[in-house]
Design a protein around this motif. Structure first.
Motif, PDB file in Angstrom:
ATOM      1  N   TYR A   3      16.356  63.183  52.624  1.00  0.00           N
ATOM      2  CA  TYR A   3      17.805  63.087  52.600  1.00  0.00           C
ATOM      3  C   TYR A   3      18.271  62.892  51.164  1.00  0.00           C
ATOM      4  O   TYR A   3      17.543  62.350  50.335  1.00  0.00           O
ATOM      5  N   THR A   4      19.501  63.279  50.908  1.00  0.00           N
ATOM      6  CA  THR A   4      20.121  62.916  49.638  1.00  0.00           C
ATOM      7  C   THR A   4      20.259  61.392  49.632  1.00  0.00           C
ATOM      8  O   THR A   4      20.238  60.758  50.697  1.00  0.00           O
ATOM      9  N   PRO A   5      20.402  60.769  48.461  1.00  0.00           N
ATOM     10  CA  PRO A   5      20.559  59.307  48.439  1.00  0.00           C
ATOM     11  C   PRO A   5      21.693  58.810  49.327  1.00  0.00           C
ATOM     12  O   PRO A   5      21.544  57.809  50.032  1.00  0.00           O
ATOM     13  N   GLN A   6      22.804  59.516  49.330  1.00  0.00           N
ATOM     14  CA  GLN A   6      23.948  59.096  50.148  1.00  0.00           C
ATOM     15  C   GLN A   6      23.647  59.232  51.638  1.00  0.00           C
ATOM     16  O   GLN A   6      23.990  58.358  52.436  1.00  0.00           O
ATOM     17  N   MET A   7      22.997  60.337  52.018  1.00  0.00           N
ATOM     18  CA  MET A   7      22.676  60.551  53.428  1.00  0.00           C
ATOM     19  C   MET A   7      21.598  59.566  53.885  1.00  0.00           C
ATOM     20  O   MET A   7      21.641  59.066  55.013  1.00  0.00           O
ATOM     21  N   TYR A   8      20.650  59.264  53.015  1.00  0.00           N
ATOM     22  CA  TYR A   8      19.599  58.293  53.318  1.00  0.00           C
ATOM     23  C   TYR A   8      20.222  56.933  53.637  1.00  0.00           C
ATOM     24  O   TYR A   8      19.920  56.314  54.659  1.00  0.00           O
ATOM     25  N   GLU A   9      21.131  56.492  52.782  1.00  0.00           N
ATOM     26  CA  GLU A   9      21.809  55.219  53.024  1.00  0.00           C
ATOM     27  C   GLU A   9      22.619  55.272  54.313  1.00  0.00           C
ATOM     28  O   GLU A   9      22.637  54.314  55.095  1.00  0.00           O
ATOM     29  N   GLN A  10      23.267  56.392  54.575  1.00  0.00           N
ATOM     30  CA  GLN A  10      24.041  56.550  55.807  1.00  0.00           C
ATOM     31  C   GLN A  10      23.135  56.465  57.034  1.00  0.00           C
ATOM     32  O   GLN A  10      23.474  55.805  58.029  1.00  0.00           O
ATOM     33  N   LYS A  11      21.975  57.100  56.977  1.00  0.00           N
ATOM     34  CA  LYS A  11      21.035  57.049  58.100  1.00  0.00           C
ATOM     35  C   LYS A  11      20.522  55.626  58.310  1.00  0.00           C
ATOM     36  O   LYS A  11      20.341  55.187  59.448  1.00  0.00           O
ATOM     37  N   LEU A  12      20.289  54.900  57.229  1.00  0.00           N
ATOM     38  CA  LEU A  12      19.897  53.500  57.350  1.00  0.00           C
ATOM     39  C   LEU A  12      21.019  52.683  57.996  1.00  0.00           C
ATOM     40  O   LEU A  12      20.768  51.848  58.869  1.00  0.00           O
ATOM     41  N   ASP A  20      20.580  46.292  64.593  1.00  0.00           N
ATOM     42  CA  ASP A  20      20.786  44.965  64.008  1.00  0.00           C
ATOM     43  C   ASP A  20      21.912  45.016  62.967  1.00  0.00           C
ATOM     44  O   ASP A  20      21.647  45.006  61.764  1.00  0.00           O
ATOM     45  N   PRO A  21      23.155  45.070  63.414  1.00  0.00           N
ATOM     46  CA  PRO A  21      24.279  45.196  62.482  1.00  0.00           C
ATOM     47  C   PRO A  21      24.310  44.114  61.402  1.00  0.00           C
ATOM     48  O   PRO A  21      24.798  44.366  60.291  1.00  0.00           O
ATOM     49  N   GLY A  22      23.755  42.959  61.673  1.00  0.00           N
ATOM     50  CA  GLY A  22      23.755  41.886  60.693  1.00  0.00           C
ATOM     51  C   GLY A  22      22.916  42.182  59.462  1.00  0.00           C
ATOM     52  O   GLY A  22      23.110  41.565  58.412  1.00  0.00           O
ATOM     53  N   ASN A  23      22.001  43.111  59.570  1.00  0.00           N
ATOM     54  CA  ASN A  23      21.157  43.479  58.429  1.00  0.00           C
ATOM     55  C   ASN A  23      21.573  44.788  57.772  1.00  0.00           C
ATOM     56  O   ASN A  23      20.876  45.300  56.893  1.00  0.00           O
ATOM     57  N   LYS A  24      22.701  45.300  58.164  1.00  0.00           N
ATOM     58  CA  LYS A  24      23.190  46.552  57.593  1.00  0.00           C
ATOM     59  C   LYS A  24      23.379  46.455  56.072  1.00  0.00           C
ATOM     60  O   LYS A  24      23.223  47.444  55.363  1.00  0.00           O
ATOM     61  N   TYR A  25      23.644  45.258  55.584  1.00  0.00           N
ATOM     62  CA  TYR A  25      23.842  45.070  54.138  1.00  0.00           C
ATOM     63  C   TYR A  25      22.583  45.433  53.333  1.00  0.00           C
ATOM     64  O   TYR A  25      22.654  45.667  52.126  1.00  0.00           O
ATOM     65  N   LEU A  26      21.420  45.542  53.995  1.00  0.00           N
ATOM     66  CA  LEU A  26      20.181  45.891  53.309  1.00  0.00           C
ATOM     67  C   LEU A  26      20.043  47.393  53.032  1.00  0.00           C
ATOM     68  O   LEU A  26      19.190  47.794  52.246  1.00  0.00           O
ATOM     69  N   SER A  27      20.868  48.210  53.650  1.00  0.00           N
ATOM     70  CA  SER A  27      20.742  49.661  53.507  1.00  0.00           C
ATOM     71  C   SER A  27      20.743  50.130  52.053  1.00  0.00           C
ATOM     72  O   SER A  27      19.869  50.909  51.659  1.00  0.00           O
ATOM     73  N   PRO A  28      21.684  49.689  51.216  1.00  0.00           N
ATOM     74  CA  PRO A  28      21.660  50.161  49.830  1.00  0.00           C
ATOM     75  C   PRO A  28      20.385  49.756  49.085  1.00  0.00           C
ATOM     76  O   PRO A  28      19.830  50.544  48.317  1.00  0.00           O
ATOM     77  N   LYS A  29      19.900  48.556  49.324  1.00  0.00           N
ATOM     78  CA  LYS A  29      18.685  48.088  48.642  1.00  0.00           C
ATOM     79  C   LYS A  29      17.469  48.890  49.094  1.00  0.00           C
ATOM     80  O   LYS A  29      16.647  49.288  48.273  1.00  0.00           O
ATOM     81  N   ILE A  30      17.358  49.127  50.381  1.00  0.00           N
ATOM     82  CA  ILE A  30      16.232  49.916  50.883  1.00  0.00           C
ATOM     83  C   ILE A  30      16.284  51.322  50.296  1.00  0.00           C
ATOM     84  O   ILE A  30      15.265  51.847  49.824  1.00  0.00           O
ATOM     85  N   ALA A  31      17.460  51.939  50.316  1.00  0.00           N
ATOM     86  CA  ALA A  31      17.603  53.292  49.774  1.00  0.00           C
ATOM     87  C   ALA A  31      17.245  53.335  48.293  1.00  0.00           C
ATOM     88  O   ALA A  31      16.616  54.286  47.826  1.00  0.00           O
TER      89      ALA A  31
END
Length: 77
Positions: A3-12, A20-31
């Protein structure tokens, strides 16, 4: 999977919205931390959350989520 970086973060984000919506804030860090290991990241998250939602009880935390196994045969984490 590439995925592109933006799509990767979106998929995360979509993954965390479902599991687990409470951990959604981790998406940018994981990406950011694992840009070239997308399949491994989703395999890891799927296994972690399958255990959580299945038979194993446990608290899901940042350390558990960000513990992506090292690449095969590299000896590096």
């Amino acid at each position: 999977m590439k995925y592109t970086p933006q799509m990767y973060e979106q998929k995360l984000n979509e993954f965390f919205d479902r599991h687990d919506p409470g951990n959604k804030y981790l998406s940018p860090k994981i990406a950011q931390d694992f840009p070239d290991r997308q399949r491994e990241v989703f395999d890891h998250l799927t296994a972690v959350y399958a255990n959580r939602e299945g038979t194993l009880e446990g608290v899901m935390n940042k350390e558990t989520i960000l513990t992506i196994p090292p690449k095969a045969n590299t000896g590096v984490g």
